[in-house]
Scaffold this active site. Structure first.
Site, PDB file in Angstrom:
ATOM      1  N   LYS A  83      -6.036   1.502   7.550  1.00  0.00           N
ATOM      2  CA  LYS A  83      -7.119   0.675   8.033  1.00  0.00           C
ATOM      3  C   LYS A  83      -6.627  -0.776   8.006  1.00  0.00           C
ATOM      4  O   LYS A  83      -5.772  -1.088   7.154  1.00  0.00           O
ATOM      5  CB  LYS A  83      -8.396   0.835   7.221  1.00  0.00           C
ATOM      6  CG  LYS A  83      -8.264   0.921   5.706  1.00  0.00           C
ATOM      7  CD  LYS A  83      -7.643  -0.189   4.925  1.00  0.00           C
ATOM      8  CE  LYS A  83      -8.260  -1.537   5.038  1.00  0.00           C
ATOM      9  NZ  LYS A  83      -7.566  -2.549   4.146  1.00  0.00           N
ATOM     10  N   ILE A 111       0.825  -1.209   0.000  1.00  0.00           N
ATOM     11  CA  ILE A 111       0.000   0.000   0.000  1.00  0.00           C
ATOM     12  C   ILE A 111       0.864   1.266   0.000  1.00  0.00           C
ATOM     13  O   ILE A 111       0.539   2.253  -0.669  1.00  0.00           O
ATOM     14  CB  ILE A 111      -1.033   0.018   1.164  1.00  0.00           C
ATOM     15  CG1 ILE A 111      -2.014   1.185   0.992  1.00  0.00           C
ATOM     16  CG2 ILE A 111      -0.375   0.072   2.528  1.00  0.00           C
ATOM     17  CD1 ILE A 111      -2.820   1.168  -0.278  1.00  0.00           C
TER      18      ILE A 111
END
Ligand SMILES: NC(=O)c1ccc[n+]([C@@H]2O[C@H](COP(=O)([O-])OP(=O)(O)OC[C@H]3O[C@@H](n4cnc5c(N)ncnc54)[C@H](OP(=O)(O)O)[C@@H]3O)[C@@H](O)[C@H]2O)c1
Length: 331
Positions: free
Chosen positions: A97, A15
């Site tokens: 998250k 990510i």
């Protein structure tokens, strides 16, 4: 704090790699450093993205006085220890998250943030997508009446590999924390914190959850029906149902471009709102603007919502018999 917000990246994985180009379209933000558990990986990431400094340990980037905010992009169980250390060092934090692996861990981070007055935000990029911002505007304007029900699903078909972070329990594995967080956060955003959570599903041999259906109940009868899975793909669709119509969020709803407004008695109306960059720029802009304005949290992704979402995920995990823990010895 100088005019420009200086960012540090923690955990140069998938990510982090995807988010980096969006710094280029975020005004007043500059990524200056990266930290990895390996100096070699830090050096390679810094070279790829033109960063000034590369650290071979997380402790070093936390101690770097020339960084305003750390972006935590490690697996979920490492977020808690890193966020606590960053806050103690006076840094702001953007936490990927799921915010943490446990509700207790999330509560500790939020408590410390409120105590120190430092900015913390969960990197729930969905809430900042222009199409989602438009959806919320339409709902607030009463376009579909009173919202009574939310449906959402998000799932991917992944071959079981107990060493992969998606399946390893000690790395926060399972559908709930990786994908379920999106469906729960979406419902919480529209309906608020539920009065009841009912979850059913299955677990992998590692003890991480494989699939889950989650029903959120509200005392006034409102509800959300949510599905998540790592066993099979799901469309990634969401529907917000009100008393005078509904809005479909076309797949994949966690970073949508298009919503379709169905007002009672009217033709469906398709509304498209493209993202900036890869879609991560919006959350980077929010953090940068909040820091420049001296805010301690985001009004779009407030800490109370993060805690509410984490609590729902924790209740669902409990009901499935999944036991997540926070990692220690992270720094
Ligand atoms: N917003 C989004 O669209 C999105 C998409 C994917 C993931 N995420 C979130 O981002 C976080 C990271 O996911 P990812 O897919 O990027 O994971 P990843 O590719 O496995 O990368 C995570 C990085 O964390 C570091 N790390 C620290 N402790 C680790 C440990 N014990 N085991 C493995 N890696 C460890 C590693 O970097 P070093 O060892 O080099 O330090 C690794 O490269 C998760 O919380 C995930 O939910 C968000």
């Amino acid at each position: 704090m100088s005019n420009e917000i200086r960012w540090g990246i923690v955990g140069p994985g998938r990510i982090a790699e995807s988010v980096m180009p969006d710094f280029g379209v975020t005004p007043d933000a500059r990524a200056v450093a990266v930290a990895s558990r390996s100096q070699e990986r830090a050096d390679a990431f810094a070279a790829r993205h033109g960063l000034e400094r590369a650290y071979g340990s997380y402790a070093e980037i936390v101690a770097d006085p020339d960084i305003d905010v750390l972006y935590l992009a490690t697996p979920h169980p490492q977020h808690h220890a890193l966020a606590m250390a960053a806050l103690r060092a006076g840094k702001a934090v953007l936490v990927e998250k799921a915010f943490t692996a446990t509700t207790a861990g999330a509560t500790e981070v939020v408590d410390l943030a409120r105590e120190t007055g430092a900015f913390v935000m969960e990197a729930m990029w969905t809430r900042f997508q222009p199409a989602v911002v438009e959806l919320r505007r339409l709902v607030a304007d009463g376009a579909i009446g009173e919202v009574r029900s939310v449906q959402a699903d998000l799932g991917v078909a992944r071959e079981y590999d107990p060493a992969d972070r998606l399946f390893a329990l000690e790395l926060g594995g399972g559908a709930l924390l990786d994908l379920g967080v999106y469906v729960v956060s979406f419902a919480q955003m529209l309906l608020g914190t539920p009065d009841r959570v009912v979850a059913t599903g299955s677990v992998f041999p590692s003890g991480a959850d494989a699939e889950a259906a989650i029903l959120l109940g509200y005392d006034d009868g409102r509800n959300a029906a949510l599905t998540t899975s790592l066993r099979y793909a799901l469309p990634g669709a969401a529907r917000v149902v009100g008393t005078t119509g509904w809005i479909d969020v076309l797949p994949r709803f966690h970073h949508p471009r298009t919503i379709v407004l169905h007002r009672q008695g009217a033709e469906p109306e398709e509304i498209t709102r493209p993202q900036t960059g890869a879609g991560y720029a919006h959350e980077l802009i929010e953090v940068t603007e909040c820091l420049r304005a001296g805010r301690t949290e985001s009004a779009v992704m407030p800490l109370a919502d993060t805690l509410a979402v984490q609590d729902v995920l924790g209740q669902a995990a409990d009901q499935l018999g999944v036991r997540h823990t926070e990692a220690v010895d992270v720094l």
